[in-house]
Design an enzyme around this catalytic site. Structure first.
Site, PDB file in Angstrom:
ATOM      1  N   LYS A   1       0.865  -1.125   0.116  1.00 10.76           N
ATOM      2  CA  LYS A   1       0.037   0.031  -0.025  1.00 10.76           C
ATOM      3  C   LYS A   1       1.096   1.191   0.142  1.00 10.76           C
ATOM      4  O   LYS A   1       1.823   1.389   1.090  1.00 10.76           O
ATOM      5  CB  LYS A   1      -0.847  -0.021   1.242  1.00 10.76           C
ATOM      6  CG  LYS A   1      -2.185   0.650   1.050  1.00 10.76           C
ATOM      7  CD  LYS A   1      -2.141   2.133   1.139  1.00 10.76           C
ATOM      8  CE  LYS A   1      -2.569   2.785   2.367  1.00 10.76           C
ATOM      9  NZ  LYS A   1      -1.854   4.198   2.477  1.00 10.76           N
TER      10      LYS A   1
ATOM     11  N   GLY B   1      -1.900   3.208  13.095  1.00  5.54           N
ATOM     12  CA  GLY B   1      -1.454   1.975  13.254  1.00  5.54           C
ATOM     13  C   GLY B   1      -2.322   0.971  14.296  1.00  5.54           C
ATOM     14  O   GLY B   1      -2.530   0.003  14.246  1.00  5.54           O
TER      15      GLY B   1
ATOM     16  N   SER C   1       1.767   6.208  11.785  1.00  5.34           N
ATOM     17  CA  SER C   1       1.378   7.007  12.855  1.00  5.34           C
ATOM     18  C   SER C   1       0.607   5.915  13.629  1.00  5.34           C
ATOM     19  O   SER C   1       0.213   4.974  13.337  1.00  5.34           O
ATOM     20  CB  SER C   1       0.138   8.030  12.480  1.00  5.34           C
ATOM     21  OG  SER C   1      -1.023   7.323  12.263  1.00  5.34           O
ATOM     22  N   ARG C   2       0.673   6.335  14.990  1.00 11.55           N
ATOM     23  CA  ARG C   2       0.378   5.465  16.090  1.00 11.55           C
ATOM     24  C   ARG C   2      -1.231   5.449  16.019  1.00 11.55           C
ATOM     25  O   ARG C   2      -1.748   4.182  16.115  1.00 11.55           O
ATOM     26  CB  ARG C   2       0.561   6.404  17.526  1.00 11.55           C
ATOM     27  CG  ARG C   2       0.429   5.547  18.794  1.00 11.55           C
ATOM     28  CD  ARG C   2       1.169   6.080  19.722  1.00 11.55           C
ATOM     29  NE  ARG C   2       0.813   5.779  21.156  1.00 11.55           N
ATOM     30  CZ  ARG C   2       1.382   6.130  22.342  1.00 11.55           C
ATOM     31  NH1 ARG C   2       2.726   6.598  22.143  1.00 11.55           N
ATOM     32  NH2 ARG C   2       0.951   5.818  23.395  1.00 11.55           N
TER      33      ARG C   2
ATOM     34  N   CYS D   1      12.185   8.210  12.493  1.00  7.53           N
ATOM     35  CA  CYS D   1      11.540   7.468  13.778  1.00  7.53           C
ATOM     36  C   CYS D   1      12.453   7.412  15.007  1.00  7.53           C
ATOM     37  O   CYS D   1      12.342   7.254  15.924  1.00  7.53           O
ATOM     38  CB  CYS D   1      11.095   5.853  13.334  1.00  7.53           C
ATOM     39  SG  CYS D   1      11.984   5.395  12.124  1.00  7.53           S
TER      40      CYS D   1
ATOM     41  N   GLU E   1       5.048  12.299  21.227  1.00  9.89           N
ATOM     42  CA  GLU E   1       5.811  12.520  20.117  1.00  9.89           C
ATOM     43  C   GLU E   1       5.334  13.590  19.145  1.00  9.89           C
ATOM     44  O   GLU E   1       4.288  13.648  18.793  1.00  9.89           O
ATOM     45  CB  GLU E   1       6.053  11.082  19.055  1.00  9.89           C
ATOM     46  CG  GLU E   1       6.860  11.025  17.979  1.00  9.89           C
ATOM     47  CD  GLU E   1       6.732   9.921  17.179  1.00  9.89           C
ATOM     48  OE1 GLU E   1       7.670   9.507  16.530  1.00  9.89           O
ATOM     49  OE2 GLU E   1       5.567   9.754  16.848  1.00  9.89           O
TER      50      GLU E   1
ATOM     51  N   GLU F   1       5.517  -0.292  13.513  1.00  8.78           N
ATOM     52  CA  GLU F   1       6.512   0.704  14.213  1.00  8.78           C
ATOM     53  C   GLU F   1       5.630   1.898  14.261  1.00  8.78           C
ATOM     54  O   GLU F   1       5.198   2.436  13.252  1.00  8.78           O
ATOM     55  CB  GLU F   1       7.801   0.791  13.349  1.00  8.78           C
ATOM     56  CG  GLU F   1       8.773   1.620  13.879  1.00  8.78           C
ATOM     57  CD  GLU F   1       9.738   1.838  12.963  1.00  8.78           C
ATOM     58  OE1 GLU F   1      10.225   1.157  12.205  1.00  8.78           O
ATOM     59  OE2 GLU F   1      10.120   3.284  13.186  1.00  8.78           O
TER      60      GLU F   1
END
Lengths: 523, 523
Positions: free
Chosen positions: B178, B240, B236-237, B294, B386, B257
């Site tokens: 993707k 994810g 991104s958190r 990162c 972050e 990650e």
């Protein structure tokens, strides 16, 4: 009422109980005398705090000391084996001999000793050195491990003595064991041997802790607590999936063994050659432990043929003649009843059995069902329902296309077995179906029943979901099982004298295999 | 309107698009000319079917052929590098040289070639033989892998060319990439080179597929589809965590990650010795790629002291003097604004920067904030947010107790760095804080900034949640990264001629390391 104490921070302590419970003797239905606590959250909290402290201390504990503990514990179990076996027999109705005394108990101490050897050898840590870039990595303890043991192996998978316990400890983690409420007294006796061994070896007080029972809600809270490193669970699919969701929501690795029907395929040539022997092998495997094994063959696949009818008649006869062993609990009996009813609803036919057995304790008639390939393909979900116990279903197929279609419809399983002719007569069918079966199972067997899970470095007691939660890990087999309870830790440019001993250029442990600049070396 | 085609089953094909989108040049804000499709589910479905077919074919493909593909692809990328670098520069505003052309592109082809070597060597499969019991196990392909690449590395982490791609392919799996919607044209050019290489090497048509964009809903459906083996995600958190939940609900391994603030600790002796050099090193690391790495150091921990004030003044000065590089997108700029505002809300003070930069494209002033240890300990959650970009926060501590408390409050991170005096003056503080930091990070560094993630067998680009989803795996470092995309497969009593070649007694591949009866052997 006096209630048994829980093992917290190295001491037997009164639980803060919200309720109490008793085990039963499943051979008689008799309620056993000792009351055990259902712990409130405060007990979990105490255990978690002590485990967090122990985890930090264990990081500075020499592997030799951890290994000595595992061996001392194995010795203690052997010394106390008479009482432990008696308690387990009373709580599970599993036969004293050979099952508990001669098979499961030696398997358990063997696992502890293999784990000790792995802890001492340290190769499981896969120390990896890139000497040119001065980057090094190693598997290190993941933190406190919560182990939920299942109902069916009171020693070998017990949260306080089984494979997950041994692996978690050998990897340097404290364990909080959640006893299975069907055998709390067995777990109590084992925990006491662990406690004594830990104290003798001077391990951190919170290394081995044990609680008997908690509410579902506190179970979810426990597996998602920030102090937990990882979780091991063996048990029912529904309980496991709830715990999985809770643990994963907070990013905790959780290793679950959930369900498996362990297809066994008899190819035509094998049946023609030695159908009678195969029938006996199958019956022995299906009825071992009243079928209450995670690798019990619950699905038999064979050709529409006179030889197959012969085998099924032999199996049905043996099922009806052999005494039905006691089940582990009334709940187990009820689940079998529900499961068989569901299979019958899905058009499976009962060849023998199909009803509970009256009288003392909990038994269910050895049960053989059958269905056609067409039926299975029509309702693959309903007809691959796991019925945990002495219940097996045979499905006959008219050709390899139907067989492949059935295999393609299977969920993930721990095992799959193929019996084929020694002559090579089945080899082309084998080649056609193997790729389909292979990706559905963790362990592929030839000419062998799936029960009997050897503790071998090459074993995989795992498999694709929903057999387990991750197809890359095994819960049996040392040292592979240890890695589940480890975190990869890298040291980049770290000064030599600050590295863990195993990552220094001059290795202090001559037994350890390390990967240095791409080559495995020892000594 | 003409819309770019997607790569399905070996061919560029029109998407069944529910919408289209354009990339922007973040240096100018200009909308780029090519329209790219947002695929409907039917495109995902076609890709999944082709991937399932390819997965079966890849199981019978020699590792040599897979290795040849990876190398041919690396060569193709080099041949087409001028166009690929130009496209990436246009879509990301990252500098052509050295960043894209001289660093990231060579890193990417190096990764592909290392993955080829690992595929050819086969040691990553960890073939394990128990010759006495005739039980053998090996890591085998897990099935189709969906890779979501991030915004910040258009080559080295791209879904169709980066580390996850290389690892998944080398392990024998097809990949559905993707694309990141910020660099679709770059991804298109890379995918074309992959397609040509796959065709040249005769790989299954569905081995490499690529779609540009899908709705969030279809993303969740994609990662939980029964045809998927595993998922790799870097991004991104919040995105994810949604994918994580969907994948895990259906038992799919997903490697994510997510986020990391990469604490860098300057101990007093190190600062006293060479504060000026450390300030320069820190500035270079913080501002590399406009901080959009990162492993960018977002949290600096140092003592309350004149030396620290001196360093912070130097850093603030350099931040204000160095030009702010362009960010990857307007969304990135907006996230920085929100993040800095949240840090200020939590009582952090701006030393320099703290505002977007007017003019063409998307930039934000290089920003240094500071807070006290007391503030951090009061609001550890808010102050470890972050902020992805050229924003760094310094926290000063009055003693090691405060420092340990801050470290104990940190979430999981990819990295943690400690600078200490060469003289040994900081060694006792190091020893006191290392255990706390160690369990929070995947990679511990000494006297070194965390940016720059070497592709080494000993690398760990991973770490405790929420840095990643499992602390036992790394996404950078070959061959370790391959195991994420593999299932453990055991052969129990399987006849010799039916075993995969790597598990037979006589090994055909002399390069492979195997574990035979507990010893690692090769050849």
């Amino acid at each position: 009422m006096e209630v048994a104490e829980i093992l917290i921070d190295g001491k037997w302590q009164p639980a803060e109980a919200e309720a109490s419970f008793h085990a039963e003797n499943p051979a008689t239905g008799e309620v056993l005398p000792i009351a055990f606590p259902v712990s409130r959250w405060s007990d979990c909290d105490r255990a978690l705090s002590a485990a967090a402290t122990a985890a930090a201390q264990l990081r500075n504990t020499a592997p030799e000391r951890i290994a000595s503990f595992l061996e001392a514990y194995a010795n203690n179990i052997e010394s106390a084996s008479a009482a432990i076996v008696a308690a387990a027999h009373e709580e599970t109705a599993l036969p004293v001999s050979p099952r508990l005394k001669d098979v499961e108990l030696p398997r358990t101490t063997n696992q502890l000793r293999q784990a000790a050897a792995a802890a001492r050898e340290e190769s499981w840590k896969r120390a990896t050195l890139d000497t040119e870039k001065n980057i090094r990595s190693v598997f290190a303890p993941i933190g406190p491990v919560v182990v939920f043991g299942p109902n069916n192996f009171p020693f070998a998978f017990n949260g306080v003595s089984g494979g997950d316990f041994a692996a978690a400890i050998a990897a340097g983690n404290p364990v909080i064991a959640k006893a299975h409420p069907l055998h709390p007294n067995t777990t109590r006796l084992l925990a006491e041997e662990a406690r004594k061994a830990a104290a003798e070896c001077g391990l951190a007080a919170g290394t081995v802790q044990m609680i008997y029972n908690i509410s579902n809600e506190n179970g979810l809270k426990l597996v998602s607590d920030s102090r937990v490193g990882a979780i091991g669970f063996t048990g029912s699919r529904s309980a496991g999936l709830h715990l999985k969701r809770a643990a994963e929501e907070t990013g905790k690795p959780i290793y679950l063994e959930l369900s498996s029907i362990n297809p066994v395929i008899f190819l035509p040539g094998a049946l023609a050659d030695e159908g009678e022997r195969l029938a006996r092998e199958l019956v022995d495997s299906c009825l071992a432990g009243a079928g209450q094994f995670c690798t019990s063959p619950n699905l038999i696949l064979l050709w529409d043929s006179p030889e197959s009818e012969h085998l099924l008649a032999d199996v049905a006869k043996a099922f009806s003649e052999r005494p039905s062993q006691h089940l582990l609990s009334s709940a187990g009996q009820k689940h079998i009843q529900e499961g068989v009813a569901a299979l019958i609803d899905a058009k499976a036919k009962v060849m023998t059995g199909g009803a509970p057995i009256d009288g003392a304790g909990y038994r269910y008639a050895n049960t053989l069902l059958r269905a056609t390939a067409t039926q299975f393909i029509d309702q693959p979900h309903a007809l691959q329902r796991e019925v945990f116990g002495n219940v097996t279903m045979a499905v006959t197929v008219s050709d390899r296309v139907e067989l492949k279609e059935i295999l393609a419809q299977l969920e993930g399983n721990l095992t799959g077995s193929i019996y084929s002719a020694k002559s090579g007569a089945d080899d082309d069918i084998y080649a056609a179906i193997e790729p389909v079966l292979r990706r559905k199972v963790g362990r592929l067997l030839n000419d062998k029943m799936p029960t009997g899970v050897a503790v071998s470095p090459a074993m995989n007691h795992g498999g694709p979901f929903p057999a387990t939660s991750h197809p890359g890990f095994t819960s049996v087999g040392i040292p592979a099982s240890l890695t589940r309870f480890a975190a990869l830790q890298c040291y980049d440019g770290v000064r030599e004298d600050r590295l863990p001993a195993i990552l220094r250029k001059a290795i202090s442990n001559p037994q350890t295999w390390r990967s240095i600049d791409g080559a495995w070396v020892r000594g």
